[in-house]
Design an enzyme around this catalytic site. Structure first.
Site, PDB file in Angstrom:
ATOM      1  N   TRP A 199     -29.738  27.394   3.535  1.00 52.30           N
ATOM      2  CA  TRP A 199     -29.364  27.466   4.956  1.00 52.30           C
ATOM      3  C   TRP A 199     -27.899  27.100   5.193  1.00 52.30           C
ATOM      4  O   TRP A 199     -27.393  26.148   4.597  1.00 52.30           O
ATOM      5  CB  TRP A 199     -30.248  26.483   5.726  1.00 52.30           C
ATOM      6  N   ASN A 228     -25.234  26.705   8.887  1.00 49.75           N
ATOM      7  CA  ASN A 228     -24.893  27.021  10.270  1.00 49.75           C
ATOM      8  C   ASN A 228     -23.397  26.815  10.485  1.00 49.75           C
ATOM      9  O   ASN A 228     -22.606  27.433   9.738  1.00 49.75           O
ATOM     10  CB  ASN A 228     -25.824  26.384  11.313  1.00 49.75           C
ATOM     11  N   ASP A 229     -22.965  26.021  11.426  1.00 50.55           N
ATOM     12  CA  ASP A 229     -21.554  26.017  11.848  1.00 50.55           C
ATOM     13  C   ASP A 229     -20.523  25.946  10.711  1.00 50.55           C
ATOM     14  O   ASP A 229     -20.684  25.157   9.782  1.00 50.55           O
ATOM     15  CB  ASP A 229     -21.250  24.782  12.708  1.00 50.55           C
ATOM     16  N   GLN A 263     -21.942  23.605   7.746  1.00 49.97           N
ATOM     17  CA  GLN A 263     -23.231  22.939   7.869  1.00 49.97           C
ATOM     18  C   GLN A 263     -24.197  23.592   6.884  1.00 49.97           C
ATOM     19  O   GLN A 263     -24.388  24.814   6.896  1.00 49.97           O
ATOM     20  CB  GLN A 263     -23.770  23.087   9.302  1.00 49.97           C
ATOM     21  N   TRP A 277     -33.016  24.551   8.631  1.00 52.08           N
ATOM     22  CA  TRP A 277     -32.111  23.479   9.017  1.00 52.08           C
ATOM     23  C   TRP A 277     -32.668  22.127   8.550  1.00 52.08           C
ATOM     24  O   TRP A 277     -33.853  21.859   8.714  1.00 52.08           O
ATOM     25  CB  TRP A 277     -31.948  23.509  10.544  1.00 52.08           C
ATOM     26  N   SER A 317     -21.354  18.615  12.353  1.00 51.98           N
ATOM     27  CA  SER A 317     -20.087  19.355  12.394  1.00 51.98           C
ATOM     28  C   SER A 317     -18.870  18.479  12.674  1.00 51.98           C
ATOM     29  O   SER A 317     -18.978  17.410  13.282  1.00 51.98           O
ATOM     30  CB  SER A 317     -20.174  20.449  13.458  1.00 51.98           C
ATOM     31  N   ASP A 336     -19.353  16.618  17.026  1.00 53.60           N
ATOM     32  CA  ASP A 336     -18.490  17.755  16.661  1.00 53.60           C
ATOM     33  C   ASP A 336     -17.001  17.509  16.934  1.00 53.60           C
ATOM     34  O   ASP A 336     -16.336  18.295  17.627  1.00 53.60           O
ATOM     35  CB  ASP A 336     -18.957  19.040  17.387  1.00 53.60           C
ATOM     36  N   GLU A 355     -21.192  21.992  22.722  1.00 49.27           N
ATOM     37  CA  GLU A 355     -21.044  21.703  21.299  1.00 49.27           C
ATOM     38  C   GLU A 355     -19.724  22.291  20.788  1.00 49.27           C
ATOM     39  O   GLU A 355     -19.140  23.173  21.417  1.00 49.27           O
ATOM     40  CB  GLU A 355     -22.204  22.327  20.502  1.00 49.27           C
ATOM     41  N   TRP A 383     -29.139  30.238  18.007  1.00 51.46           N
ATOM     42  CA  TRP A 383     -30.191  29.231  17.827  1.00 51.46           C
ATOM     43  C   TRP A 383     -31.558  29.719  18.316  1.00 51.46           C
ATOM     44  O   TRP A 383     -32.580  29.150  17.961  1.00 51.46           O
ATOM     45  CB  TRP A 383     -29.810  27.919  18.524  1.00 51.46           C
TER      46      TRP A 383
END
Ligand code: FRU
Length: 501
Positions: free
Chosen positions: A49, A51-52, A68, A76, A109, A171, A222, A305
């Site tokens: 996985w 993400n950001d 991430q 996640w 993040s 973040d 975010e 998301w």
């Protein structure tokens, strides 16, 4: 609802992230870049996985991309910072995971800067990562590297900004503010962005907050990024904020344009919300720090998301957008807008351009695309007589995306209802609308198709949309649709070489 639960989860729940319990070492990587849906010109992790994008920074010839990452699975969890480097923003070399969870929590993040003047005392040109420690409470922490990001030490006195009683507190994005000679951090604090200042990256003082106001979609804010841009010789400041409530549903990235005086961000009047990308799948994007040509280069996470955890990939889950250079322009209504275009480095993967069609479209025109890895189409359309479908991208399996134009509303419409596998989430198969009303006679579309994404830049990037698709195989046929309207089309095709082969 699912989205709400997710935000609650990352907002308040203690994460099980005790590093000692996780056997990262024994996780053998078996990257498979031939697997179905695996992007060929976009960044993906070898497996598991992502993400950001995080900590994007340039140092000594290398663009660093942290991200991430769950090193242990395709969902996640166990949030860590994965790491890769590139000399050209396209061909990436994977490096070991840079930051693992610790006693303070998972690694959420954040950003990285180069401490040229050794303000923090870890050495001249130290690479300093500032991230959120997501434990019982979210707080900001720091780690530093004196070997060009190959290894990091966490600061002994973490956290550097403890939680002041706000659940969503994360973040951090840091930059050096030349005029006031200090570091400035933008931090997402529920539905506001709080700015902090520091002389040494270790001790921070609260400066001000920029808050949610009437008319904006309501959601947790975010991944902020406050960047300086230039337009006609004048400096403007752009505040990028990711949030849910995007125009086509779920999560997206909005921005504000204004001024920053070293303390406060003051927005110009504009018809907010303004969105960086009208597609469904461009989230949490921020820009590179220390970019050698002073460009504002943004990379986002190519997902939403609403369904990020359900997309039908197997070894990997999650992909980044192509790197884009941001620029300012004027909307016909008079206010400034932020446009984006793929960085010029795309030339390193571009092959020869081929003219595919130039003429009037009266009946359907079917064009074969010699598409294997990924490709770019440049389509200029003029002389419209009515609204309707303009083109289709399809394959022999019957998977198709349709791009249409609504003249009255000035909208480009991307329909992915029959684009391939789409039944994994009811929020996925919808048509996606993108305002393109720039009062121009010619509609110019730059369309970049990879195995599982379509990125569209309208009229040089004045507006854009980025979307995931999961066709059985890449779309290798283009149909210019001749439905009850006549138009002229000029189509160019360029194949883009895989960066993973
Ligand atoms: C944005 C985000 C961030 C957070 C990270 C957790 O997608 O929710 O706010 O730091 O993802 O993985």
């Amino acid at each position: 609802m699912k989205l709400l639960l997710f935000f609650l989860l990352i907002g308040v729940v203690t994460l099980s992230c005790d590093n000692d319990e996780i056997d990262y070492e024994n996780e053998e990587v078996q990257a498979d870049y031939e697997e179905q849906f695996r992007p060929q010109i976009h960044f993906t992790a070898e497996k598991n996985w992502i993400n950001d994008p995080n900590g994007m920074v340039f140092l000594d010839g290398e663009y660093h991309l942290f991200y991430q990452h769950n090193p242990l699975g395709t969902n996640w969890g166990n949030m860590s910072w994965g790491h890769a480097v590139s000399e050209d923003l396209f061909r990436w070399e994977h490096l070991p995971v840079a930051l693992f969870p610790d006693d303070l929590g998972a690694i959420f993040s954040g950003s990285a800067v180069i401490d040229k003047n050794n303000t923090a005392g870890f050495g001249e040109n130290a690479m300093i990562a500032i991230y959120t420690s997501a434990g019982e409470k979210q707080a900001q922490s720091l780690a530093y590297s004196t070997d060009k990001g190959r290894s990091f030490k966490k600061y002994a006195k973490n956290p550097i900004i403890p939680n002041p009683g706000i659940n969503d507190f994360r973040d951090p994005k840091v930059f050096w503010h030349e005029e006031s000679e200090k570091w400035v951090m933008s931090l997402a604090t529920y539905n506001s962005i709080t700015f902090y200042g520091s002389a040494n990256l270790l001790e921070w003082t609260r400066l001000s907050a920029f808050e949610y106001f009437e008319g904006l979609p309501f959601g947790v804010w975010e991944c902020p990024d406050l960047i300086s841009m230039e337009y006609n010789g004048v400096e403007k400041w752009v505040l990028i904020v990711s949030t849910n409530g995007a125009p086509n549903g779920g999560t997206g990235t909005q921005y504000f344009i204004g001024d920053f005086n070293g303390n406060e961000f003051i927005p110009d009047a504009a018809p907010y919300p303004l969105w960086l990308d009208y597609g469904k799948d461009n989230y949490a994007g921020v820009t590179w720090s220390n970019e050698p040509q002073d460009r504002n280069i943004l990379m986002g996470w190519l997902s939403n998301w609403e369904y990020a955890g359900q997309t039908p990939t197997s070894m990997f889950r999650g992909v980044m957008t192509l790197p884009r250079e941001l620029f300012l322009d004027t909307h016909p209504d008079g206010h400034l807008i932020v446009g984006s275009k793929i960085v010029d480095e795309i030339n390193v993967i571009s092959e020869n351009e081929e003219a595919l069609f130039d003429g009037q479209v009266t009946n359907d025109v079917n064009l074969d695309l010699d598409a294997t890895d990924a490709y770019e189409l440049n389509v200029s359309i003029s002389g419209f007589s009515s609204s309707g479908n303009i083109l289709k991208l399809q394959n022999s399996n019957g998977d198709v995306v349709t791009i249409g134009y609504d003249m009255e509303r000035g909208e480009l419409i991307f329909d992915r209802t029959d684009s391939g596998t789409s039944d994994f989430s009811s929020s996925f198969s919808k048509s996606i609308e993108n305002p393109v009303d720039f009062h121009e006679e010619i509609l110019n579309l730059q369309i970049i198709v990879d195995q599982s994404s379509v990125e569209i830049f309208v009229n040089g990037g004045l507006s854009s949309q980025t979307n995931l698709v999961f066709p059985e195989e890449i779309y290798d046929e283009l149909v210019l649709t001749g439905e009850n309207h006549l138009f002229y089309a000029d189509v160019k095709f360029k194949s883009l070489k895989s960066v993973w082969k």
